[in-house]
Design a protein around this motif. Structure first.
Motif, short mmCIF file in Angstrom:
data_model
loop_
_atom_site.label_atom_id
_atom_site.label_comp_id
_atom_site.label_asym_id
_atom_site.label_seq_id
_atom_site.Cartn_x
_atom_site.Cartn_y
_atom_site.Cartn_z
N LYS A 393 78.69 34.08 -4.89
CA LYS A 393 78.82 35.13 -3.89
C LYS A 393 78.33 34.71 -2.51
O LYS A 393 78.64 35.37 -1.52
CB LYS A 393 78.06 36.38 -4.36
N SER A 394 77.58 33.61 -2.46
CA SER A 394 77.02 33.17 -1.17
C SER A 394 77.96 32.25 -0.40
O SER A 394 77.79 32.06 0.81
CB SER A 394 75.69 32.45 -1.40
N LEU A 395 78.94 31.68 -1.06
CA LEU A 395 79.84 30.72 -0.41
C LEU A 395 80.72 31.42 0.61
O LEU A 395 81.31 32.47 0.33
CB LEU A 395 80.72 30.04 -1.46
N VAL A 396 80.85 30.82 1.79
CA VAL A 396 81.70 31.39 2.84
C VAL A 396 82.84 30.41 3.11
O VAL A 396 82.61 29.25 3.48
CB VAL A 396 80.90 31.65 4.13
N PHE A 529 76.45 21.69 3.06
CA PHE A 529 75.16 22.18 2.58
C PHE A 529 74.19 22.18 3.77
O PHE A 529 73.88 21.13 4.33
CB PHE A 529 74.61 21.27 1.48
N SER A 530 73.71 23.34 4.11
CA SER A 530 72.81 23.42 5.27
C SER A 530 72.04 24.72 5.24
O SER A 530 72.39 25.66 4.53
CB SER A 530 73.60 23.31 6.57
N GLY A 531 70.98 24.76 6.06
CA GLY A 531 70.21 25.99 6.18
C GLY A 531 70.62 26.85 7.34
O GLY A 531 69.98 27.86 7.63
N ARG A 532 71.74 26.46 8.00
CA ARG A 532 72.15 27.13 9.23
C ARG A 532 73.51 26.58 9.65
O ARG A 532 73.96 25.55 9.13
CB ARG A 532 71.14 26.84 10.32
N PRO A 533 74.15 27.20 10.62
CA PRO A 533 75.36 26.61 11.18
C PRO A 533 75.03 25.26 11.85
O PRO A 533 73.97 25.11 12.46
CB PRO A 533 75.81 27.63 12.23
N LEU A 534 75.94 24.32 11.72
CA LEU A 534 75.81 23.02 12.36
C LEU A 534 77.03 22.78 13.25
O LEU A 534 78.05 23.45 13.11
CB LEU A 534 75.70 21.91 11.31
N VAL A 535 76.92 21.80 14.13
CA VAL A 535 78.03 21.46 15.01
C VAL A 535 79.17 20.89 14.16
O VAL A 535 78.99 19.93 13.41
CB VAL A 535 77.60 20.42 16.06
N LEU A 536 80.34 21.51 14.27
CA LEU A 536 81.54 21.02 13.60
C LEU A 536 82.44 20.41 14.66
O LEU A 536 83.06 21.12 15.46
CB LEU A 536 82.25 22.16 12.87
N GLU A 537 82.49 19.08 14.69
CA GLU A 537 83.32 18.40 15.68
C GLU A 537 84.79 18.76 15.48
O GLU A 537 85.21 19.04 14.35
CB GLU A 537 83.14 16.88 15.56
N PRO A 538 85.59 18.78 16.54
CA PRO A 538 87.01 19.16 16.41
C PRO A 538 87.76 18.45 15.29
O PRO A 538 88.52 19.11 14.56
CB PRO A 538 87.57 18.81 17.79
N PRO A 539 87.56 17.11 15.07
CA PRO A 539 88.30 16.48 13.96
C PRO A 539 87.97 17.09 12.59
O PRO A 539 88.82 17.15 11.72
CB PRO A 539 87.85 15.02 14.04
N VAL A 540 86.71 17.53 12.41
CA VAL A 540 86.32 18.12 11.13
C VAL A 540 87.10 19.40 10.87
O VAL A 540 87.60 19.65 9.76
CB VAL A 540 84.80 18.40 11.09
N VAL A 541 87.23 20.20 11.91
CA VAL A 541 87.94 21.47 11.77
C VAL A 541 89.45 21.26 11.69
O VAL A 541 90.15 21.91 10.93
CB VAL A 541 87.57 22.42 12.93
N LEU A 547 87.30 24.30 4.44
CA LEU A 547 85.90 24.15 4.82
C LEU A 547 85.09 25.30 4.24
O LEU A 547 85.43 26.47 4.43
CB LEU A 547 85.78 24.13 6.34
N VAL A 548 84.01 24.95 3.53
CA VAL A 548 83.16 25.95 2.87
C VAL A 548 81.71 25.76 3.30
O VAL A 548 81.19 24.64 3.28
CB VAL A 548 83.25 25.84 1.33
N ALA A 549 81.06 26.83 3.71
CA ALA A 549 79.62 26.83 3.96
C ALA A 549 78.92 27.21 2.67
O ALA A 549 79.10 28.33 2.16
CB ALA A 549 79.26 27.81 5.07
N ALA A 550 78.16 26.26 2.11
CA ALA A 550 77.48 26.49 0.83
C ALA A 550 75.99 26.72 0.99
O ALA A 550 75.31 26.96 -0.01
CB ALA A 550 77.72 25.31 -0.11
N TRP A 551 75.46 26.60 2.21
CA TRP A 551 74.04 26.79 2.49
C TRP A 551 73.20 25.84 1.63
O TRP A 551 73.62 24.73 1.34
CB TRP A 551 73.65 28.26 2.31
N PHE A 552 72.02 26.24 1.20
CA PHE A 552 71.23 25.50 0.20
C PHE A 552 71.27 26.35 -1.08
O PHE A 552 70.48 27.29 -1.24
CB PHE A 552 69.78 25.31 0.66
N PRO A 553 72.17 26.05 -2.01
CA PRO A 553 72.45 26.98 -3.11
C PRO A 553 71.50 26.95 -4.29
O PRO A 553 71.57 27.83 -5.15
CB PRO A 553 73.85 26.56 -3.55
N GLY A 554 70.62 25.94 -4.37
CA GLY A 554 69.70 25.91 -5.49
C GLY A 554 70.20 25.06 -6.64
O GLY A 554 71.03 24.16 -6.47
#
Length: 614
Positions: A393-396, A529-541, A547-554
């Motif tokens: 439920k935490s994955l964005v 995997f991160s504790g916050r938003p990070l810089v996503l360079e244009p090539p990454v996007v 692209l999935v933000a998984a935070w620190f899921p445990g």
């Protein structure tokens, strides 16, 4: 019938009202016994003689302070029961309350279930899930003999450069208020007639919670840990005080003071906020605890010596002082301050009343020792399944397909060959983040759990060949080697507090370069995997398919596989605005010039067929 002194002790009568027990015990206490109750020390200096002779009120484990490395819950219970027996041997037999930084599960204990950090739970928007996590964590904490959990952090996030960003549920007060349901899980739900502001603990399967850090810790200038929150009182109340109203309404037993300042005034010496606002205006009747060596922060802007710091902190309203090692000086200085009249006995009595109120409410006088019947619950299948649900439920989902192409997700689990790459794909410590085993966390196989790579292999079965390379080789990238798709797992290493302050917020370990190199040759899903938003360079996007933000899921990496392969839908929503570049910071949804890469509340679903708007 002969009336003995024992039978006349109201405080020893479990059927007597709590306030009567508090008043009776307080009337029997000497000044050294009162000051002892106001003192919390670290386990490494808590010898049996010190606990008994100094009438110590609380012992704690600092992060990474175990009975021994990889000690299990039974080992912890043995250690804590030893301290407790020392406390019970004192003249009045007042039990200690043992505290620990169990901020996302009982994270100091080997084999405990580790849940997503708060930023991930904020993405779920599921208050009942968070309540259930609280109840589950309470069982695992109590199994180890611990009574008091230094959580939840109810900071409202102002700037992701803050090293404690992942300890916040989000940038909006309403999100943080909703997620404070963790307290009802930890302590149990108070009955409707329970008086507002009074502490409440339902029973032996519950644990004392601690709302922290009062107040404004998430709003410091430029996101600096222990920095300065610049705000009017009206804004401080509307944004940062608001979650504490929810916590107090749930009967939270303790509140921890922030290391930070408000308009230049150190919180540890701020009488207005600690006493006039928290205790008087909000009606909080539990006890207020300092942070680790928190009194020493008072001296920095004011040039005070330690005795002055004790005077300022206690008179400001702090009830229990976390003095992990220099407890002797604290006891001596506070004793001298009381005897000289610089700290009034009434202030000491108020502090001790509050501490005793929580101890009686928590049932420590009746059940001071660990409940060994709870040990089988630690890391059990049911708890890990809850952790797995929380991860799902935490994955964005931030992107799903290129332009007008069909959605890339869910992934085909029947693919013949897939590539898994990255620093976080098979590293449980990186997956858990900070406050896991140690304060700053550790990389590697630090506890029991399932990595993303292990979860992927379990999800696709034996018919799909899974190739794993932590860093993709030139040969692999040059040929593509017939991969149907790649999963690239990159992100931040574990960190905590000041060590996490970051003014650049780029993906570490050349994450952007690795993503781009793979995505140019193979259809790619990036899991960040991160504790916050990070810089996503244009090539990454632009070059990646998803692209999935998984935070620190445990510890429960299977929750990620559940969603990327389509067994469950993506439901997570961003709890924080995702900036385009750090020059925009601080950036939140109330900003006049709001131009995020992804806005607060953004989150795609794989079934909707939507793609990223960027």
């Amino acid at each position: 019938m002969e009336i003995t002194e024992e039978s006349s002790c109201v405080y020893k009568n479990p059927d007597a009202p709590v306030e009567a027990r508090v008043n009776d015990l307080l009337s029997r206490m000497t000044l050294p016994e009162k000051i002892g109750q106001m003192t919390q020390i670290e386990r490494t200096v808590a010898s049996p003689q010190i606990v008994t002779d100094s009438f110590i009120g609380s012992v704690q484990s600092g992060a990474g302070s175990w009975p021994f490395e990889d000690a299990n819950s039974s080992d912890w219970a043995d250690m804590i029961d030893g301290f407790q027996r020392s406390a019970l041997a004192s003249r009045l037999g007042i039990p200690i309350i043992y505290g620990t930084d169990a901020v996302h599960g009982n994270n100091n204990v080997y084999g405990a279930t580790i849940f997503p950090h708060n930023i991930g739970l904020g993405a779920t928007r599921d208050a009942d899930l968070v309540r259930r996590i609280g109840a589950t964590t309470a069982l695992e904490v109590r199994a180890s003999g611990v009574h008091w959990r230094f959580a939840p952090c109810v900071a409202v996030l102002g700037d992701p450069r803050w090293g404690r960003c992942y300890e916040s549920y989000g940038e909006a007060s309403n999100i943080v208020c909703e997620m404070s349901s963790l307290i009802s899980g930890l302590q149990g739900e108070p009955p409707k007639e329970h008086p507002y502001g009074y502490p409440f603990l339902a029973g032996r399967n519950n644990v004392v919670a601690c709302a922290k850090h009062f107040v404004g810790d998430g709003g410091t200038d430029k996101g600096l840990s222990e920095g300065n929150t610049i705000a009017s009182y009206e804004d401080l109340e509307k944004i940062h005080v608001a979650p504490y109203l929810n916590c107090i309404a749930q009967g939270v037993c303790t509140v921890m003071v922030s290391f930070s300042s408000w308009n230049g005034s150190r919180l540890h010496s701020d009488y207005f906020l600690l006493t006039q606002v928290l205790k008087q205006k909000l009606g909080f009747k539990g006890f207020l605890v300092s942070d680790w060596d928190g009194l020493e922060t008072i001296s920095e802007p004011q040039g005070s010596n330690y005795r002055d710091c004790v005077k300022l902190g206690i008179n400001a309203g702090i009830d229990m002082v976390m003095v992990p090692f220099k407890y002797q000086q604290f006891i001596e200085d506070l004793t001298d301050l009381v005897e000289s009249g610089e700290v009034l006995m009434a202030r000491v009595d108020d502090a001790v009343e509050r501490i005793l109120r929580v101890k009686f409410d928590a049932g420590l006088f009746e059940y001071p020792l660990a409940d060994r019947s709870l040990l089988p619950s630690v890391g059990c299948k049911e708890h890990r399944e809850l952790g797995r649900e929380a991860v799902r439920k935490s994955l964005v989902l931030l992107k799903n397909g290129k332009n007008s192409d069909k959605p890339f997700m869910p992934l085909d689990r029947m693919a013949e060959r897939i590539l898994v790459v990255g620093s976080h794909a098979n590293d449980l410590g990186n997956q858990c983040g900070g406050w896991t085993k140690t304060k700053s966390g550790q990389s590697g196989r630090i506890t029991i759990g399932t990595t993303l790579l292990e979860a992927i292999k379990a999800a696709v079965g034996d018919k799909t060949e899974v190739i794993y390379e932590k860093t993709p080789s030139k040969e692999t990238l040059a040929s593509g080697q017939g991969f149907s798709y790649a999963i690239v797992a990159v992100g931040e290493p574990p960190y905590a507090e000041m060590k996490g302050d970051n003014s650049e917020l780029t993906i570490p370990f050349n994450g952007n370069d690795i993503v781009t190199a793979v995505a140019e040759r193979i259809p790619t899903l990036v899991i960040l995997f991160s504790g916050r938003p990070l810089v996503l360079e244009p090539p990454v996007v632009e070059k990646t398919e998803a692209l999935v933000a998984a935070w620190f899921p445990g510890t429960e990496g299977r929750g990620i596989a559940d969603v990327i392969f389509g067994d469950y839908e993506f439901v997570g929503k961003l709890p924080v605005s995702w900036f385009k570049h750090v020059e925009q910071l601080p950036l939140n949804a109330d900003a006049k010039l709001y131009d995020p890469l992804f806005p607060l509340g953004f989150g795609l679903t794989s079934s909707s067929g939507l793609t990223s708007p960027v």
